[in-house]
Design a protein around this motif. Structure first.
Motif, PDB file in Angstrom:
ATOM      1  N   LYS A  74       0.821  -1.214   0.000  1.00  0.00           N
ATOM      2  CA  LYS A  74       0.000   0.000   0.000  1.00  0.00           C
ATOM      3  C   LYS A  74       0.850   1.257   0.000  1.00  0.00           C
ATOM      4  O   LYS A  74       0.610   2.187  -0.785  1.00  0.00           O
ATOM      5  CB  LYS A  74      -0.937  -0.011   1.216  1.00  0.00           C
ATOM      6  N   TYR A 142       0.570  -7.345  -5.194  1.00  0.00           N
ATOM      7  CA  TYR A 142      -0.604  -7.235  -4.319  1.00  0.00           C
ATOM      8  C   TYR A 142      -1.639  -8.300  -4.680  1.00  0.00           C
ATOM      9  O   TYR A 142      -2.183  -8.985  -3.811  1.00  0.00           O
ATOM     10  CB  TYR A 142      -1.221  -5.832  -4.464  1.00  0.00           C
ATOM     11  N   ILE A 202      -6.267   4.576  -3.005  1.00  0.00           N
ATOM     12  CA  ILE A 202      -5.322   3.680  -2.328  1.00  0.00           C
ATOM     13  C   ILE A 202      -5.371   3.899  -0.813  1.00  0.00           C
ATOM     14  O   ILE A 202      -5.419   2.944  -0.033  1.00  0.00           O
ATOM     15  CB  ILE A 202      -3.885   3.909  -2.855  1.00  0.00           C
ATOM     16  N   GLU A 208      -3.795  -3.164   3.331  1.00  0.00           N
ATOM     17  CA  GLU A 208      -2.473  -3.755   3.125  1.00  0.00           C
ATOM     18  C   GLU A 208      -2.622  -5.257   2.880  1.00  0.00           C
ATOM     19  O   GLU A 208      -3.382  -5.932   3.568  1.00  0.00           O
ATOM     20  CB  GLU A 208      -1.565  -3.497   4.328  1.00  0.00           C
TER      21      GLU A 208
END
Length: 449
Positions: A74, A142, A202, A208
């Motif tokens: 993140k 991610y 974001i 996260e």
């Protein structure tokens, strides 16, 4: 309904971030050449400027990828998007600065151009955006974090679909906005605004994903040091996160099983498509006598096909056929499509781009899903970052090589692209057969014992 299930899952924010980032990037592609020429540049300067982004991304992507392994995806995505926003702000500043001449050139090699102060600022903007442009590799890392073996192919297909959608809408918006009273400045303003939206998406919507990183609660940018401060869980046996992240050098990553092969495929795929993107505009304008509108429709059609393949089709195929099978089918279609591109017929061209779009839609997300299975979560940032660098290096080399080759061998350059995908097909098949043979031997040994 299965296709829309992702809306209720935790991958939607990363798909949205990826879409916004691609939209902001692609919205400037059709007008960049006009901005460069208005500020004193020419085709030579445009080519060098275009190479700045992948060149500095080649340097920055591994750094940001490894950093995301250490401090979390993140925070690195925020840094990357802030860099993109600053780059677009520098672009806007170039419209305001006076066109002060720094030097000029008129030679057979470079052609005639005037290097002005605003042009220098564009170079700084592209360098800055390229160096902080690790968002693609970090976004892939991610997605790897939050995906399971059951939905990995589908998730990476969705990521590819969000990318294609951004490439469809971006140039369309650019064409409409550039015709207004603000001219080329308005698409740049929109690109900067889109990047700003991505930052807030974001911060607000993206949790996260790195399982070993715990956010300390530092919000915003009140303290640069606090922003990069994290706590770590013990996730991988006796090896600490610091030891794991520090060992993620290129040579250590290269020692992982199948990584040399996967990075070779990464490089060859980008090399093949670089030949396509370097040769197609020249081919369309000089041989096919297409207008920019006809070329735009041609590429938009390609993106729409890829959205359908990477979205609904891969979603329905997920769990039914393997990633390797999708890669094999995709490379065969890509090899055939590149060969057909060398035939100067409108119907054959559209058949070729259809096969290319289906092949790319099947092959690339499946390849990224396969790459995401290598190593553990604490390696994915580095693995994706170095892979991104392979693609950047191939893009720089391929775009230059493609332009040179088209001047000498013209449409035969697409046959070279076809050969590249045949080579990828052979590499995948040889490795697949070798793996099956090894598994068979292991089963035989176990049975004998």
């Amino acid at each position: 309904m299965r296709f829309f299930n992702f809306l209720n899952k935790n991958i939607f924010p990363i798909l949205l971030v990826n879409f916004i980032g691609i939209l902001g990037y692609s919205i400037v592609i059709p007008i960049l050449i006009f901005i460069v020429t208005d500020l004193g540049g020419n085709g030579f300067i445009y080519g060098i400027l275009g190479a700045m982004y992948p060149f500095f991304q080649l340097i920055g992507a591994p750094i940001l990828g490894r950093l995301s392994d250490r401090i979390g995806r993140k925070k690195v995505l925020i840094v990357s998007q802030v860099g993109t926003f600053i780059a677009w702000a520098l672009f806007l500043l170039a419209f305001i600065l006076p066109k002060t001449t720094l030097w000029s050139s008129n030679s057979n090699i470079t052609g005639s151009y005037i290097m002005t102060l605003p042009l220098i600022l564009l170079f700084i903007a592209r360098i800055f955006d390229g160096f902080t442009g690790g968002n693609v590799s970090v976004a892939n890392a991610y997605l790897s974090d939050v995906s399971t073996d059951e939905d990995r192919d589908k998730n990476f297909g969705m990521m590819g679909a969000s990318t294609s959608l951004g490439f469809v809408l971006g140039p369309a918006f650019a064409g409409v906005l550039a015709s207004t009273f603000l001219g080329e400045a308005l698409p740049i303003i929109l690109a900067a605004f889109i990047s700003l939206i991505a930052i807030f998406v974001i911060i607000i919507r993206l949790p996260e994903s790195n399982p070993c990183v715990v956010d300390t609660g530092a919000k915003g940018f009140r303290s640069f040091r606090r922003f990069f401060q994290v706590e770590h869980k013990e996730c991988y046996g006796g090896e600490s996160l610091e030891e794991s992240a520090s060992s993620n050098t290129f040579w250590n990553i290269l020692k992982l099983e199948n990584i040399p092969l996967l990075y070779t495929i990464y490089f060859l795929t980008f090399l093949g498509f670089s030949l396509f993107y370097a040769g197609l505009p020249i081919y369309a304008s000089s041989i096919l006598q297409w207008t920019s509108i006809e070329l735009g429709i041609f590429l938009a059609y390609s993106s729409v096909i890829m959205i359908l393949v990477q979205g609904p089709l891969l979603s329905s195929l997920s769990g039914k056929i393997s990633s390797v099978t999708c890669i094999v089918i995709g490379t065969v279609l890509l090899a055939l499509s590149f060969y057909l591109l060398s035939i100067s017929n409108i119907y054959v061209m559209y058949l070729a781009i259809t096969l290319l779009s289906v092949g790319n839609g099947l092959m690339w997300p499946s390849f990224l899903a396969l790459l995401s299975k290598v190593g553990n979560h604490q390696m994915q940032g580095a693995i994706q970052g170095y892979g991104n660098s392979m693609g950047s290096f191939a893009s720089i080399f391929g775009l230059v090589l493609g332009g040179i080759l088209f001047e000498t061998i013209q449409v035969a350059v697409f046959k070279i692209g076809s050969s590249i995908f045949i080579l990828i097909f052979l590499l995948v098949m040889v490795n697949h057969l070798k793996t099956r043979r090894n598994v068979s031997k292991q089963k035989t040994s176990v049975t004998t014992v």
